[in-house]
Write a protein that holds these residues in place. Structure first.
Motif, PDB file in Angstrom:
ATOM      1  N   UNK A   1       0.850  -1.025   0.105  1.00  0.00           N
ATOM      2  CA  UNK A   1      -0.055   0.135  -0.027  1.00  0.00           C
ATOM      3  C   UNK A   1       0.815   1.244   0.002  1.00  0.00           C
ATOM      4  N   UNK A   2       0.593   2.086  -1.028  1.00  0.00           N
ATOM      5  CA  UNK A   2       1.087   3.633  -0.869  1.00  0.00           C
ATOM      6  C   UNK A   2       0.083   4.453  -0.327  1.00  0.00           C
ATOM      7  N   UNK A   3       0.490   5.084   0.632  1.00  0.00           N
ATOM      8  CA  UNK A   3      -0.512   5.717   1.451  1.00  0.00           C
ATOM      9  C   UNK A   3      -0.152   7.276   1.724  1.00  0.00           C
ATOM     10  N   UNK A   4      -0.836   8.186   1.205  1.00  0.00           N
ATOM     11  CA  UNK A   4      -0.836   9.538   1.622  1.00  0.00           C
ATOM     12  C   UNK A   4      -1.381   9.643   3.017  1.00  0.00           C
ATOM     13  N   UNK A   5      -0.992  10.954   3.777  1.00  0.00           N
ATOM     14  CA  UNK A   5      -1.568  11.104   5.093  1.00  0.00           C
ATOM     15  C   UNK A   5      -2.319  12.083   4.818  1.00  0.00           C
ATOM     16  N   UNK A   6      -2.439  13.149   4.195  1.00  0.00           N
ATOM     17  CA  UNK A   6      -3.298  14.247   3.968  1.00  0.00           C
ATOM     18  C   UNK A   6      -4.521  13.794   2.990  1.00  0.00           C
ATOM     19  N   UNK A   7      -5.443  13.165   3.619  1.00  0.00           N
ATOM     20  CA  UNK A   7      -6.502  12.598   2.740  1.00  0.00           C
ATOM     21  C   UNK A   7      -7.890  13.217   3.236  1.00  0.00           C
ATOM     22  N   UNK A   8      -8.861  13.263   2.601  1.00  0.00           N
ATOM     23  CA  UNK A   8     -10.178  13.549   2.799  1.00  0.00           C
ATOM     24  C   UNK A   8     -11.001  12.414   3.594  1.00  0.00           C
TER      25      UNK A   8
END
Length: 148
Positions: A66-73
């Protein structure tokens, strides 16, 4: 050993809300030497539904990475990471944090929640492409991923 891996199909889940970053990551992984299926969701709520195979994601395939951004809606990446690592069926999936945040508290929190690595997205286009290629080279060719 690496040649064997080139033939395997790696399932990747990208959790990212920035259309430009999505486009670049898709292009780099498409050009790469590793066979992969890339699924993209754009918020934390969709990520958890995908991973739990709920709603419109009933036929989703559990990702290898999983490639996961932290700043998500909706649900932020830190909360998504916490849910993944709390779930006995998902906790072994390597999670790579790929975010713009350089905040020390974000880095510490991600590792506290058992992120497998934390990468800050470069603003420079060529550096961003290099980072994504490096992720592919390391995580998809060298690292032995747990099989689903």
């Amino acid at each position: 050993m690496i040649d064997d891996k080139l033939g395997q199909n790696v399932e990747i889940l990208l959790v990212e809300d920035n259309p430009g970053d999505i486009r670049l990551i898709v292009e780099v992984l498409k050009e790469g030497k590793i066979n992969n299926n890339l699924s993209v969701v754009e918020d934390g709520e969709q990520a958890l539904a995908y991973l739990r195979r709920e709603g419109s994601y009933q036929d989703s395939i559990v990702p290898d990475i999983i490639l996961l951004d932290l700043n998500l809606p909706k649900i932020n990446g830190t909360e998504v990471l916490a849910e993944i690592k709390r779930d006995p069926l998902l906790k072994y999936i390597p999670v790579i944090i790929l975010t713009t945040s350089e905040a020390e508290q974000d880095i510490l929190k991600a590792y506290d929640l058992h992120a497998n690595c934390y990468i800050t997205k470069p603003v420079n286009l060529e550096q961003f492409l290099t980072v994504v290629r490096s992720i592919e080279n390391f995580w998809l060719t060298i690292v032995k991923l747990p099989r689903r």
